[in-house]
Write a protein that holds these residues in place. Structure first.
Motif, PDB file in Angstrom:
ATOM      1  N   MET A  26       0.826  -1.206   0.000  1.00 16.53           N
ATOM      2  CA  MET A  26       0.000   0.000   0.000  1.00 16.53           C
ATOM      3  C   MET A  26       0.859   1.254   0.000  1.00 16.53           C
ATOM      4  O   MET A  26       0.680   2.139  -0.831  1.00 16.53           O
ATOM      5  CB  MET A  26      -0.934  -0.032   1.215  1.00 16.53           C
ATOM      6  CG  MET A  26      -1.790   1.193   1.416  1.00 16.53           C
ATOM      7  SD  MET A  26      -1.072   2.432   2.525  1.00 16.53           S
ATOM      8  CE  MET A  26      -0.784   1.503   4.008  1.00 16.53           C
ATOM      9  N   ILE A  27       1.814   1.358   0.912  1.00 22.37           N
ATOM     10  CA  ILE A  27       2.567   2.602   1.052  1.00 22.37           C
ATOM     11  C   ILE A  27       3.520   2.822  -0.122  1.00 22.37           C
ATOM     12  O   ILE A  27       3.661   3.941  -0.615  1.00 22.37           O
ATOM     13  CB  ILE A  27       3.296   2.678   2.418  1.00 22.37           C
ATOM     14  CG1 ILE A  27       3.710   4.117   2.730  1.00 22.37           C
ATOM     15  CG2 ILE A  27       4.480   1.751   2.479  1.00 22.37           C
ATOM     16  CD1 ILE A  27       2.576   5.064   2.946  1.00 22.37           C
ATOM     17  N   VAL A  28       4.143   1.764  -0.603  1.00 21.10           N
ATOM     18  CA  VAL A  28       5.022   1.898  -1.769  1.00 21.10           C
ATOM     19  C   VAL A  28       4.203   2.237  -3.005  1.00 21.10           C
ATOM     20  O   VAL A  28       4.600   3.078  -3.819  1.00 21.10           O
ATOM     21  CB  VAL A  28       5.866   0.614  -1.970  1.00 21.10           C
ATOM     22  CG1 VAL A  28       6.606   0.642  -3.292  1.00 21.10           C
ATOM     23  CG2 VAL A  28       6.838   0.431  -0.810  1.00 21.10           C
ATOM     24  N   GLU A  33       2.558   6.071  -7.243  1.00 22.64           N
ATOM     25  CA  GLU A  33       1.526   6.776  -8.005  1.00 22.64           C
ATOM     26  C   GLU A  33       1.622   8.283  -7.830  1.00 22.64           C
ATOM     27  O   GLU A  33       1.429   9.039  -8.788  1.00 22.64           O
ATOM     28  CB  GLU A  33       0.130   6.283  -7.622  1.00 22.64           C
ATOM     29  CG  GLU A  33      -0.138   4.829  -7.964  1.00 22.64           C
ATOM     30  CD  GLU A  33       0.033   4.485  -9.439  1.00 22.64           C
ATOM     31  OE1 GLU A  33       0.004   5.391 -10.305  1.00 22.64           O
ATOM     32  OE2 GLU A  33       0.197   3.296  -9.728  1.00 22.64           O
ATOM     33  N   LEU A  34       1.930   8.736  -6.630  1.00 25.26           N
ATOM     34  CA  LEU A  34       2.107  10.170  -6.414  1.00 25.26           C
ATOM     35  C   LEU A  34       3.303  10.680  -7.208  1.00 25.26           C
ATOM     36  O   LEU A  34       3.260  11.771  -7.792  1.00 25.26           O
ATOM     37  CB  LEU A  34       2.264  10.487  -4.935  1.00 25.26           C
ATOM     38  CG  LEU A  34       2.306  11.957  -4.584  1.00 25.26           C
ATOM     39  CD1 LEU A  34       1.075  12.699  -5.106  1.00 25.26           C
ATOM     40  CD2 LEU A  34       2.431  12.130  -3.080  1.00 25.26           C
ATOM     41  N   GLY A  35       4.360   9.873  -7.281  1.00 21.34           N
ATOM     42  CA  GLY A  35       5.517  10.242  -8.095  1.00 21.34           C
ATOM     43  C   GLY A  35       5.157  10.358  -9.568  1.00 21.34           C
ATOM     44  O   GLY A  35       5.627  11.270 -10.260  1.00 21.34           O
ATOM     45  N   GLU A  36       4.345   9.439 -10.061  1.00 19.08           N
ATOM     46  CA  GLU A  36       3.932   9.496 -11.464  1.00 19.08           C
ATOM     47  C   GLU A  36       3.084  10.730 -11.740  1.00 19.08           C
ATOM     48  O   GLU A  36       3.241  11.375 -12.781  1.00 19.08           O
ATOM     49  CB  GLU A  36       3.191   8.218 -11.845  1.00 19.08           C
ATOM     50  CG  GLU A  36       4.111   7.009 -11.904  1.00 19.08           C
ATOM     51  CD  GLU A  36       3.383   5.734 -12.268  1.00 19.08           C
ATOM     52  OE1 GLU A  36       2.288   5.797 -12.860  1.00 19.08           O
ATOM     53  OE2 GLU A  36       3.920   4.652 -11.955  1.00 19.08           O
ATOM     54  N   GLY A  61      -6.766   8.516 -11.022  1.00 22.20           N
ATOM     55  CA  GLY A  61      -7.527   7.280 -10.830  1.00 22.20           C
ATOM     56  C   GLY A  61      -6.709   6.216 -10.124  1.00 22.20           C
ATOM     57  O   GLY A  61      -7.208   5.518  -9.232  1.00 22.20           O
ATOM     58  N   ASP A  62      -5.441   6.084 -10.493  1.00 19.44           N
ATOM     59  CA  ASP A  62      -4.554   5.133  -9.820  1.00 19.44           C
ATOM     60  C   ASP A  62      -4.375   5.499  -8.349  1.00 19.44           C
ATOM     61  O   ASP A  62      -4.381   4.627  -7.470  1.00 19.44           O
ATOM     62  CB  ASP A  62      -3.187   5.085 -10.507  1.00 19.44           C
ATOM     63  CG  ASP A  62      -3.239   4.470 -11.893  1.00 19.44           C
ATOM     64  OD1 ASP A  62      -4.263   3.851 -12.263  1.00 19.44           O
ATOM     65  OD2 ASP A  62      -2.234   4.612 -12.633  1.00 19.44           O
ATOM     66  N   VAL A  67      -5.661   4.785  -2.478  1.00 20.51           N
ATOM     67  CA  VAL A  67      -6.275   5.292  -1.246  1.00 20.51           C
ATOM     68  C   VAL A  67      -7.351   4.309  -0.774  1.00 20.51           C
ATOM     69  O   VAL A  67      -7.450   4.012   0.429  1.00 20.51           O
ATOM     70  CB  VAL A  67      -6.838   6.715  -1.452  1.00 20.51           C
ATOM     71  CG1 VAL A  67      -7.715   7.135  -0.280  1.00 20.51           C
ATOM     72  CG2 VAL A  67      -5.695   7.701  -1.647  1.00 20.51           C
ATOM     73  N   ALA A  68      -8.150   3.789  -1.695  1.00 24.45           N
ATOM     74  CA  ALA A  68      -9.157   2.789  -1.337  1.00 24.45           C
ATOM     75  C   ALA A  68      -8.475   1.550  -0.755  1.00 24.45           C
ATOM     76  O   ALA A  68      -8.956   0.964   0.235  1.00 24.45           O
ATOM     77  CB  ALA A  68      -9.996   2.416  -2.562  1.00 24.45           C
ATOM     78  N   TYR A  69      -7.353   1.165  -1.326  1.00 22.67           N
ATOM     79  CA  TYR A  69      -6.603   0.012  -0.829  1.00 22.67           C
ATOM     80  C   TYR A  69      -6.056   0.297   0.567  1.00 22.67           C
ATOM     81  O   TYR A  69      -6.097  -0.567   1.449  1.00 22.67           O
ATOM     82  CB  TYR A  69      -5.478  -0.339  -1.809  1.00 22.67           C
ATOM     83  CG  TYR A  69      -4.697  -1.566  -1.436  1.00 22.67           C
ATOM     84  CD1 TYR A  69      -5.304  -2.819  -1.379  1.00 22.67           C
ATOM     85  CD2 TYR A  69      -3.338  -1.492  -1.150  1.00 22.67           C
ATOM     86  CE1 TYR A  69      -4.592  -3.952  -1.047  1.00 22.67           C
ATOM     87  CE2 TYR A  69      -2.609  -2.623  -0.818  1.00 22.67           C
ATOM     88  CZ  TYR A  69      -3.235  -3.853  -0.770  1.00 22.67           C
ATOM     89  OH  TYR A  69      -2.524  -4.979  -0.435  1.00 22.67           O
TER      90      TYR A  69
END
Length: 86
Positions: A26-28, A33-36, A61-62, A67-69
């Motif tokens: 989850m954290i990785v 995704e934030l990096g992308e 969306g990713d 976040v849902a995960y």
């Protein structure tokens, strides 16, 4: 669709991992995704390339899936997250 429905549907595609591995996943994943998303914005804002709104939409969306995960990993619904606040 509400957040509960989104989270339920999104978790159909989540890997079934032990909790410690799920937290790491989850954290990785959130960081990736934030990096992308950051990179996509940087291309436009720093390097002057046209903003790629299709890519931005996909990255957001990713992030939403991640976040849902995250909520799922910690055992709560996105709609009812206030139940677990201190």
């Amino acid at each position: 669709m509400n957040l509960y429905e989104y989270q339920s549907l999104a978790m159909r595609t989540a890997k079934d991992l032990p909790r410690d591995r799920a937290i790491l996943h989850m954290i990785v994943g959130l960081a990736d995704e934030l990096g992308e998303l950051s990179s996509a914005i940087k291309q436009s804002e720093i390097y002057g390339k046209p903003m790629d709104f299709t890519n931005l939409s996909e990255e957001i969306g990713d992030l939403l899936w991640r976040v849902a995960y995250a909520a799922h990993v910690f055992g709560f619904s996105l709609e009812r997250s206030e139940e677990h606040t201190s």
